[in-house]
Design a protein around this motif. Structure first.
Motif, PDB file in Angstrom:
ATOM      1  N   TRP A  12      -8.397 -22.452  30.953  1.00 51.80           N
ATOM      2  CA  TRP A  12      -9.124 -21.534  30.072  1.00 51.80           C
ATOM      3  C   TRP A  12      -8.370 -20.221  29.887  1.00 51.80           C
ATOM      4  O   TRP A  12      -8.338 -19.664  28.794  1.00 51.80           O
ATOM      5  CB  TRP A  12     -10.533 -21.318  30.615  1.00 51.80           C
ATOM      6  N   GLN A  51      -5.672 -20.267  27.320  1.00 50.87           N
ATOM      7  CA  GLN A  51      -6.149 -20.119  25.946  1.00 50.87           C
ATOM      8  C   GLN A  51      -6.812 -18.759  25.709  1.00 50.87           C
ATOM      9  O   GLN A  51      -7.397 -18.532  24.658  1.00 50.87           O
ATOM     10  CB  GLN A  51      -7.167 -21.224  25.632  1.00 50.87           C
ATOM     11  N   TRP A  76      -9.407 -17.733  27.227  1.00 49.24           N
ATOM     12  CA  TRP A  76     -10.839 -17.913  27.426  1.00 49.24           C
ATOM     13  C   TRP A  76     -11.114 -17.690  28.904  1.00 49.24           C
ATOM     14  O   TRP A  76     -10.194 -17.644  29.711  1.00 49.24           O
ATOM     15  CB  TRP A  76     -11.302 -19.309  27.032  1.00 49.24           C
ATOM     16  N   MET A 119     -15.258 -21.363  24.488  1.00 48.29           N
ATOM     17  CA  MET A 119     -13.983 -21.328  23.763  1.00 48.29           C
ATOM     18  C   MET A 119     -14.014 -20.118  22.832  1.00 48.29           C
ATOM     19  O   MET A 119     -13.885 -20.230  21.616  1.00 48.29           O
ATOM     20  CB  MET A 119     -13.789 -22.639  23.006  1.00 48.29           C
ATOM     21  N   SER A 124     -13.076 -17.387  17.746  1.00 41.92           N
ATOM     22  CA  SER A 124     -12.820 -18.525  18.631  1.00 41.92           C
ATOM     23  C   SER A 124     -11.438 -19.073  18.352  1.00 41.92           C
ATOM     24  O   SER A 124     -10.835 -18.790  17.343  1.00 41.92           O
ATOM     25  CB  SER A 124     -13.867 -19.610  18.427  1.00 41.92           C
TER      26      SER A 124
END
Length: 621
Positions: free
Chosen positions: A383, A386, A388, A407, A621
């Motif tokens: 995560w 990314q 996130w 996300m 996102s």
């Protein structure tokens, strides 16, 4: 608890983790219910010497704190009053506010082997939990769940009376054998018949003291038929939902649950759900060393770990359902039963304490699940790669564990731009650890080595070396010594806010009319004017405090420290009781627009200070 924080808490009133008692007539008997409630929930403070009035709470003091403390210890160590002495010597302190003495009792959160903490020698009617400002008696089901968790014996090893091999779904066991064979074609267990294979997996067992043998809970859960599972576990419930529609009238676009159309054991549920979880997963593909596209990314791996962990760590004897939800911008995994290890141990990794080790073994034979306690570390890595952030919390009221994998980027474009200005051309070459450090420093204002350890698997020594290099590069500034060392992004020449906060109303009035050519001075005077309704009063409503914070942060980024200075409150009060819940609620609003009843927990792992434009901007996102 320091004096400043205590004064803030008195002004705010009672909450989930603090209870006030006047103690005029001696040690309050009702305090023992609160001790039980705090210990069984998430810990808290009992403050003796504060009374409730029609307008709020005020300090009244206690006449003889030593007498109250002695009475507390006498009953605390009496098993007829409290079944387990939960507090230590350092958990009691006396504080003085003007001429008033107060006694502060810190009640720690009980471990799983200590719970339930109960009073008057009766767990079924003497066990309490904390909900908001009140202490409530636990239900029989909640007490039994605590007792199950306190037992070191695996929950899934129990032999089921009256069940036999006919309760196993033959097709499920056949599918398991085929997948097992594909992964380990030469494994000796593959030569065994179905009953002996089940015995090796822990799905069939023999009680050595009685000689009785039979199907275990693990075997039934993994391979059982629907009717058989429900006969043994009447509250068993698996629920997978996809909420992908923008129409608030549509509760879900797809659902998999117990409906008689399939055998809802854990093996079948896993393979049906995982395929749908990763379907149309929109993440950048990766190349291996031969420049060939990999079949899956770290995000796929993280979702697999999340799904397996939910199934093997759940208390399947609970009355609560196991729910997994896929949203347009994230995933949610909710299983009955609280964490069996602390959040710190969860983030550090290396510690595994499964409720159902035999289920864990069965999944591991298929190459699924991590026994070494590294599964959540994989989720964090995937995560953060990314940008996130995974969120873990406990619904203490429902005795459930929640893992949310949003996300949603936690790094707004303006933040990334600012970090690029500091780092320069090296920004794209930052390692995972370096990126974590910069993000935390930006969002928290000041960080320590210990803060970073919650988000990284790196050794503290390596984190320290990285921080040292950042200081040498001019990317961070260091203050303090030893364990108190803090690191912050380089200051930009802004004036010290404390010097701008006037010491009297007269000085404030004069400063407002003082012309200044400094843009920063003008902005800070503007902020002081917004903050005035809170700063000038010792006690304000939570609603006014939240609205003021939103106004202060609506067009600019402010650290928690700066907010605390503007509002004349402690940083801990601002962070714990306003920013964390506000940001958590906002994130849930973005993620779960059709779920107004979703538990509004303040996620501990959230980088809670990033609330710029929180009132009207949705992160991309």
């Amino acid at each position: 608890m320091d004096l400043e924080t205590l004064l803030d808490r008195i002004n705010l009133g009672e909450d989930q983790d603090i209870e006030f008692k006047s103690a005029d007539g001696g040690f309050p008997k009702s305090s023992w219910e609160t001790v039980s409630a705090f210990a069984n929930t998430d810990g808290g403070y009992i403050v003796l010497g504060v009374k409730e009035t029609r307008t709020g709470f005020e300090v009244s003091g206690v006449r003889n704190p030593n007498v109250l403390i002695q009475e507390f210890w006498n009953n605390h160590n009496n098993s007829q009053k409290l079944n387990f002495p939960i507090c230590g010597n350092s958990d009691l302190q006396t504080l003085k506010i003007e001429a008033h003495n107060l006694v502060v009792i810190k009640v720690p959160r009980a471990t799983r082997t200590q719970r339930p903490i109960f009073i008057n020698n009766n767990p079924m009617i003497g066990t309490y939990k904390r909900n908001h400002q009140g202490d409530y008696r636990c239900t029989d089901a909640e007490v039994r769940q605590m007792l199950r968790d306190a037992n070191d014996a695996p929950q899934d090893i129990q032999i089921l009376e009256g069940f036999d091999f006919s309760d196993i779904d033959a097709e499920t066991l056949k599918s398991f054998r085929q997948r097992f064979s594909s992964r380990e074609p030469d494994h000796p267990w593959l030569a065994l018949d179905d009953l002996d294979l089940l015995r090796q997996l822990g799905g069939w067992s023999r009680d050595r003291s009685t000689g009785k043998e039979g199907l275990t809970i693990a075997g039934l859960l993994m391979f059982g038929r629907e009717r058989s599972i429900l006969d043994a576990l009447p509250h068993y419930q698996l629920d997978y939902q996809e909420q992908l529609s923008g129409d608030p009238e549509t509760r879900w676009t797809y659902r998999l649950t117990l409906d008689g159309k399939w055998e809802p054991n854990l093996f079948n549920f896993y393979y049906r759900v995982y395929t749908r979880l990763v379907n149309d997963l929109d993440v950048p593909f990766q190349l291996d060393k031969d420049a060939v596209r990999r079949g899956e990314t770290h995000v796929h791996e993280a979702l697999r770990e999340a799904l397996v962990n939910t199934l093997i760590h759940a208390d399947h004897q609970s009355t609560r359902p196991l729910i997994i939800t896929k949203y347009k911008n994230g995933f949610s995994f909710s299983n009955p039963g609280r964490l069996r290890i602390s959040l710190q141990q969860l983030y550090e990794g290396g510690v595994s304490d499964p409720r159902n080790p035999n289920l864990q073994k069965m999944f591991q034979m298929l190459g699924l699940g991590e026994k070494a306690g590294s599964g959540f570390g994989k989720m964090i890595r995937a995560w953060i790669e990314q940008q996130w952030f995974p969120l873990v919390s406990e619904n203490l009221e429902l005795e459930m564990t929640l893992v949310d994998l949003p996300m949603v980027s936690m790094i707004p474009e303006n933040v990334e731009k600012e970090l690029r200005e500091i780092v320069g051309d090296d920004y794209c070459e930052l390692t995972e650890l370096e990126r974590i450090i910069l993000i935390l420093a930006h969002q928290s204002g000041a960080i320590s080595n210990a803060d970073i350890q919650c988000y990284s698997r790196e050794h503290p020594r390596d984190i320290g070396e990285c921080l040292k290099q950042f200081v040498n590069n001019g990317w961070l500034e260091r203050s303090g010594r030893g364990r108190g060392t803090q690191y912050a992004l380089p200051s930009k020449g802004q004036p010290d806010l404390l010097s701008l906060i006037p010491s009297s109303v007269h000085n404030e009035s004069s400063s407002v009319h003082n012309e200044s050519s400094s843009v920063h001075n003008n902005e800070n005077l503007f902020l002081l004017e917004i903050a005035a309704p809170v700063r000038e009063k010792q006690r304000v409503s939570p609603e006014l405090m939240r609205n003021t914070i939103l106004k202060l942060c609506s067009e600019r980024y402010l650290t928690v420290k700066r907010l605390a200075e503007l509002l004349n409150r402690s940083s801990e009060t601002i962070r714990s009781h306003f920013i964390n819940p506000m940001w958590s609620d906002r994130l849930l609003e973005l993620k779960y627009p059709n779920e107004p009843t979703h538990p509004q927990q303040a996620y501990r792992t959230l980088l809670s200070q990033e609330i710029n434009k929180i009132s009207d901007t949705q992160p991309s996102s």
